[in-house]
Design an enzyme around this catalytic site. Structure first.
Site, short mmCIF file in Angstrom:
data_model
loop_
_atom_site.label_atom_id
_atom_site.label_comp_id
_atom_site.label_asym_id
_atom_site.label_seq_id
_atom_site.Cartn_x
_atom_site.Cartn_y
_atom_site.Cartn_z
N CYS A 119 -12.06 -9.64 -1.32
CA CYS A 119 -12.21 -8.32 -0.69
C CYS A 119 -13.14 -8.37 0.51
CB CYS A 119 -12.71 -7.31 -1.71
SG CYS A 119 -12.97 -5.66 -1.01
N CYS A 169 -9.91 -6.70 1.86
CA CYS A 169 -10.06 -5.29 2.22
C CYS A 169 -10.94 -5.05 3.44
CB CYS A 169 -10.66 -4.51 1.04
SG CYS A 169 -10.19 -5.07 -0.58
N LYS A 185 -9.69 -6.68 6.83
CA LYS A 185 -8.43 -5.99 7.17
C LYS A 185 -8.69 -4.61 7.73
CE LYS A 185 -6.81 -3.48 4.22
NZ LYS A 185 -6.28 -3.16 2.88
N TYR A 210 1.79 -3.83 0.35
CA TYR A 210 0.60 -3.41 1.10
C TYR A 210 0.36 -4.29 2.31
CZ TYR A 210 -1.63 -0.99 -2.98
OH TYR A 210 -1.97 -0.19 -4.03
N GLU A 229 0.61 -3.40 6.35
CA GLU A 229 -0.69 -3.29 7.02
C GLU A 229 -0.79 -4.24 8.20
OE1 GLU A 229 -3.34 -1.76 3.19
OE2 GLU A 229 -3.28 -3.89 3.67
N HIS A 232 -10.81 25.14 6.84
CA HIS A 232 -9.91 25.42 7.96
C HIS A 232 -10.61 25.23 9.30
CE1 HIS A 232 -6.46 27.23 9.92
NE2 HIS A 232 -7.31 27.93 10.66
N GLU A 262 -6.58 21.12 3.69
CA GLU A 262 -6.39 22.44 3.09
C GLU A 262 -4.97 22.65 2.60
OE1 GLU A 262 -6.58 25.92 5.73
OE2 GLU A 262 -6.39 24.55 7.43
#
Length: 500
Positions: A74, A79, A82, A214, A218, A473, A478
């Site tokens: 990782c 991760c 990347k 993935y 990616e 908002h 939302e």
């Protein structure tokens, strides 16, 4: 400080009581593998009073049987680097979009791959040192070298100079992760894996990616965002098998909208080295030429060199370590967490398993890992994030009608920039209980938004509670609390019972 340790018989009464006189060991715990899961287990166990040793291969950005590094996949070749490249790739389109926001970019904007690559390397080296300090601060003894198990309570570490030293431990934890695999296609030695893709010396102007998961989408997004021509080949009709089909279709449209050439239901038959580059022949006989070919076709548990079969540790057909709900193998003193067990192969899941292990064995609190409502994200551009059940999974597991709520819209930012790229949000609701059992989003900031939604699902939130929540908002987020109208109802169909 008194150590609160789980005796070898507590989780399995059939194993019998321990001997009255306890054997002396060099360590209470020895961990093989100092990635995310291994480091977490080592630190937390030490914090509970255990004497802990851990071993890891010497640092290098590209892993092999001889090199690895504290921090694991990782941090060093997964991760983190990347995501750095994903950030880098998004700036190209941001600069394009900025023009309609009044920013005049008159000079030619150049991208320097080697500068980003150096920044990425600097960051993973920084994190590698941080992980080492974390271990040192927890009084965990770190050994640099390759570990293998030679007995139920013995680990052998082959050091950098080739010498071997053995250590005994009351408990041994396997946390060796997984390794990228290449399919056996003629010319496969010309292809690279994600390890090398994160450390290419030269930026590829023409890239071919094989795979639909993935990593494939990616890297396709990264290279395309930086200006490369990208062709993505995958076996199914849509990429990202296992995710919600509606979301997969949108990801495919977005990839094409960004200029990636998709080749569904197509594999690669052969790779040939030529003066112009790597000639690639597809399973349909088409020919392409690329500067780099990435095989993103899966990973396998990194267990082959651990000597597990000789010790009697059971593995599955993929080479993953078989464990129970507490991450314990069939050998009571040997445990395993993370990708080496091939459960849910995500860094945060490995961290959860490691925490549960430390609580169980040294914290006096036997704890099972909870794999329900684990959120995850795919960092294509724009990203996809999900938690809970997909629509297809919900229908398969249903005991009553399923309600699907969706909201597709052009994000506010795109209305000014002119970018034609829709965001899609989706909620899956069990009508009988009104519980939200699945959520997904494809669009900017999807991962950041989905982390909050994951907490709601973990708490058992109902659709009525979503509806009663006041939105922020203006924001895309939302929309998750303003989807009032059912997009479709999927009627429950009882599965026929059979005694066959």
């Amino acid at each position: 400080m008194a150590r609160k340790m789980l005796s070898d018989g507590e989780l399995n009464k059939a194993a019998g009581a321990e001997e009255a006189t306890e054997t002396h060991y060099d360590f209470d715990l020895f961990v093989i593998g100092a990635g995310s899961g291994g480091v977490r287990a080592a630190r937390f166990s030490a914090n509970n009073g255990a004497k802990v040793g851990i071993c890891e291969l010497p640092f290098h950005p590209i892993s092999s049987d001889e090199i690895g590094g504290v921090g694991g996949t990782c941090v060093i070749r997964g991760c983190v680097p990347k995501k750095i490249l994903v950030y880098g790739a998004t700036y190209g389109s941001e600069l394009e979009d900025a023009r309609n926001y009044g920013w005049e970019i008159n000079e030619k904007v150049d991208f320097t791959w080697k500068k980003l690559l150096q920044k990425k390397t600097d960051e993973i080296l920084r994190l590698n040192n941080i992980y080492k300090r974390l271990l040192a601060n927890a009084a965990v003894k770190l050994y640099e070298g390759e570990g293998r198990i030679v007995g139920p309570n013995e680990v052998e570490v082959r050091q950098i100079d080739g010498t071997k030293i053995s250590y005994t431990a009351k408990h041994i934890l396997i946390a060796t992760g997984s390794r990228a695999q290449k399919p056996n296609i003629p010319g496969h030695e010309l292809a690279i894996t994600s390890d090398e893709a994160l450390s290419l010396e030269e930026f590829p102007k023409r890239a071919i990616v094989l795979g639909g998961g993935y990593i494939a989408v990616e890297f396709a997004s990264i290279w395309r965002g930086m200006g490369a021509t990208v062709d993505l080949f995958f076996r199914k009709e849509l990429p990202l098998r296992g995710f919600d089909d509606e979301m997969r279709a949108l990801v495919a449209r977005n990839l094409e909208g960004r200029g990636i050439n998709l080749h569904p239901q197509t594999s690669l038959a052969e790779l040939i080295k030529t003066e112009e580059g790597i000639k690639v022949i597809s399973s349909h006989g088409e020919e392409f030429v690329a500067d780099v070919v990435l095989f993103a076709t899966g990973r396998a548990p990194n267990t082959k060199r651990l000597n597990l079969e000789a010790v009697g540790v059971e593995l599955d057909q993929a080479g993953a370590v078989k464990v129970d709900e507490y991450s314990r193998t069939n050998i009571p003193s040997i445990w395993a967490v993370g990708d080496a067990t091939n459960r849910i192969n995500l860094t945060p899941v490995a961290l959860m398993e490691a925490t549960c292990f430390a609580n169980t064995v040294f914290g006096g609190k036997p704890t099972k890992a909870d794999y329900t409502n684990v959120a995850c994200a795919v960092f294509c551009i724009p990203p996809l994030a999900v938690v809970g059940l997909s629509e297809e999974e919900a229908v398969e597991k249903a005991t009553g009608d399923i309600l699907v709520f969706t909201s597709g819209f052009n994000p506010m930012k795109n209305t000014i920039s002119g970018r034609q790229e829709k965001t899609l949000m989706k909620l899956i609701v069990d009508e009988k209980t009104d519980k939200v059992i699945g959520a997904s989003m494809c669009g900017p900031d999807a991962a950041e938004i989905m982390q909050g939604i994951a907490i709601a699902l973990k708490c058992g939130a109902t659709k009525a509670q979503f509806d009663s929540t006041v939105g922020i908002h203006p924001s895309s987020a939302e929309e998750f609390v303003t989807m009032r109208t059912v997009t479709r109802r999927i009627a429950y169909k009882a599965k026929p019972k059979t005694s066959l």
